[in-house]
Design an enzyme around this catalytic site. Structure first.
Site, PDB file in Angstrom:
ATOM      1  N   ASP A  58      13.278  -0.159 -11.353  1.00 15.92           N
ATOM      2  CA  ASP A  58      12.260   1.012 -10.811  1.00 15.92           C
ATOM      3  C   ASP A  58      11.778   1.826 -11.969  1.00 15.92           C
ATOM      4  OD1 ASP A  58      11.217   2.633  -8.855  1.00 15.92           O
ATOM      5  OD2 ASP A  58      12.772   3.615  -8.184  1.00 15.92           O
ATOM      6  N   GLY A  90       7.336   5.916  -0.783  1.00 14.33           N
ATOM      7  CA  GLY A  90       7.268   6.956  -0.189  1.00 14.33           C
ATOM      8  C   GLY A  90       7.829   7.065   1.483  1.00 14.33           C
ATOM      9  N   ASP A 145      15.689  -2.767  -1.135  1.00 14.99           N
ATOM     10  CA  ASP A 145      16.985  -2.295  -2.143  1.00 14.99           C
ATOM     11  C   ASP A 145      17.267  -1.076  -1.185  1.00 14.99           C
ATOM     12  OD1 ASP A 145      14.581  -0.567  -3.282  1.00 14.99           O
ATOM     13  OD2 ASP A 145      16.491   0.156  -3.922  1.00 14.99           O
TER      14      ASP A 145
END
Length: 411
Positions: free
Chosen positions: A127, A256, A306
């Site tokens: 990430d 988001g 994930d």
RNA sequence: GGACUGGUAGUUCAGCUGGUUAGAAUGCCGCCCUGUCACGGCGGAGGUCGCGAGUUCGAGUCUCGUCCAGUCCG
């Protein structure tokens, strides 16, 4: 160890073995490279679910799949060998933000990349740090250039820009790296969500540009995934998905979501975005979710997931089983000597009883989070494998509807 | 036998010169955790303040008696 988890990083060998030579996705040609490949192998007739195979320099991954979260380079409470052999994870996720702060991406670069550093030889996704800065940093300031934030570890001040996020992820050497984005909270004013989304799009342009001019520090091919934002506003989500789709990346992510909005809203946004993102590329729903969330999202066309739920909740005593959810700390398991998961594949599923695991938790033993983590990840792996089987068998929707009810039950 | 110290939630303790529904920690019970947290967050239950009498408008807090524990002296 009898079996090596370190892969020899021989790019030429891997490229020739796969036999595909193409330009990198930004159109620049700093050298011949192998690009990530995604092949869809079957589609569900009653939903948008599909199975596929994602090919990377560190091997293939069958989709839909779940990536266990190894924030600092390891899944907490688990040996890399256990994640590999027992849980059977196909791919793991790690965090740029954490590794950048500690031990430092330079250190990991010196080790030869994250794969060599932690001994995991299968694919890794990192990430970019946008979400962690949003959720972790004590103080942060978003500007057009990037984010200035203070470390949650020692308060030190750092600046992260899209270019910086790419550089750090190049050093870490993950197979899939993520664009630098801003994750908006829920609720979020539409005006701010729009401004933030547009900035995320501008940052994406910079990420792609910089990505095209740089290479992985360790000879592996990396793929950069852009991220759709837009909060819970359909117009914004549509605009963002179109922008992200136009970048023609080898895979696309939806960010988001699962930040506190109702599940119904999350599904609506996911559905809308999936209808716009290219169908022949993997779709990644970031940070999701519960077993039910995952099955519903697979039905909407998501391929990658994930989430910290199986690991973090496991450490805190929540077990996911084929019959429903167990809070193993509850008194009612005190004398339940039945195995954790009768019929489970892992040694901890049948080798430990509920009563024993409860005892481990109540006594504060380290084995407790270890068993729970392995069990939960094992369950998630089983769930994904089962989902793939059902899609291929053409029975996914019916199976999913039945499972969602069952898996949400509290035992 | 005598002197002293102490007896307050399951446990370890805090409660200043007597004054609203007696606190903390821990344990116990339950809930929570969605691209951060391996020992995390929130909530709840639980005490006739050893027992008895007295002083006082009012006593965990003062007085007397009594029981128990510990220390010391004989």
């Amino acid at each position: 160890m009898g079996q090596s988890y370190l892969l020899s990083p021989n790019k030429i060998y891997l490229c020739q073995k796969n036999g595909i030579f193409v330009k990198n996705q930004a159109g620049h040609e700093p050298g011949i490279r192998f690009i990530m490949e995604f092949t869809i192998t079957s589609k569900d007739s009653k939903s948008s679910a599909r199975t596929g195979i994602l090919t990377t320099d560190h091997g293939q991954v069958e989709s839909p799949f779940f990536m266990p979260v190894g924030t600092c380079g390891a899944v907490k409470a688990l040996h890399i060998k256990e994640l590999h052999d027992d849980v059977g994870a196909q791919i793991m996720l790690s965090n740029t933000y954490h590794l950048f702060l500690r031990p430092g991406s330079g250190t990991i670069a010196k080790a030869g990349g994250l794969h060599r550093f932690n001994g995991w030889d299968r694919p890794i996704l990192t990430d970019s740090g946008g979400y962690q800065i949003y959720s972790l940093a004590d103080i942060r300031k978003f500007t057009e250039n990037g984010v200035v934030f203070q470390s949650h570890i020692d308060g030190s001040k750092h600046t992260f820009t899209p270019e910086h996020a790419v550089d750090v992820q190049r050093q870490l050497g993950a197979d899939i790296i993520m664009a630098f984005d801003e994750c908006t909270p829920y609720p979020c004013e539409e005006d701010y969500a729009r401004k933030s989304m547009k900035r995320t799009h501008r940052w994406l342009k910079r990420c792609l540009e910089h990505f095209g001019h740089t290479e992985c520090s360790h000879g592996y091919t990396q793929a950069l995934f852009p991220i759709v934002q837009g909060s819970v506003y359909p117009d914004l989500r549509k605009e963002s998905a179109e922008t992200i789709a136009s970048s023609d990346a080898p895979g696309n992510a939806i960010g988001g979501l699962s930040v506190g909005e109702p599940a119904k809203m999350m599904y609506e946004m996911t559905d809308l975005v999936c209808s716009i993102l290219p169908a022949d590329k993997p779709r990644y729903l970031m940070g999701v979710g519960t077993p039910a969330n995952i099955l519903e999202s697979i039905a909407l066309g998501i391929d990658m997931f994930d989430c910290v739920i199986p690991t973090r909740n496991g450490r805190n005593g929540m077990l996911f089983t084929r019959d429903g959810i167990i809070n193993i700390k509850n008194e009612k398991w005190n004398e339940d000597f039945a195995p954790l998961e009768p019929g489970g594949d892992l040694f901890c599923d049948t080798g430990y009883s509920k009563a024993f695991l409860r005892h481990m938790f109540i006594a504060g033993e380290m084995l407790a989070p270890m068993i729970a983590t392995m069990h939960n990840l094992g369950f998630y792996m089983w769930l994904m494998k089962e989902a793939r089987k059902q899609i291929i068998a053409g029975n996914f929707s019916a199976w999913k509807n039945k499972m969602v009810v069952k898996l949400m039950q509290r035992l």
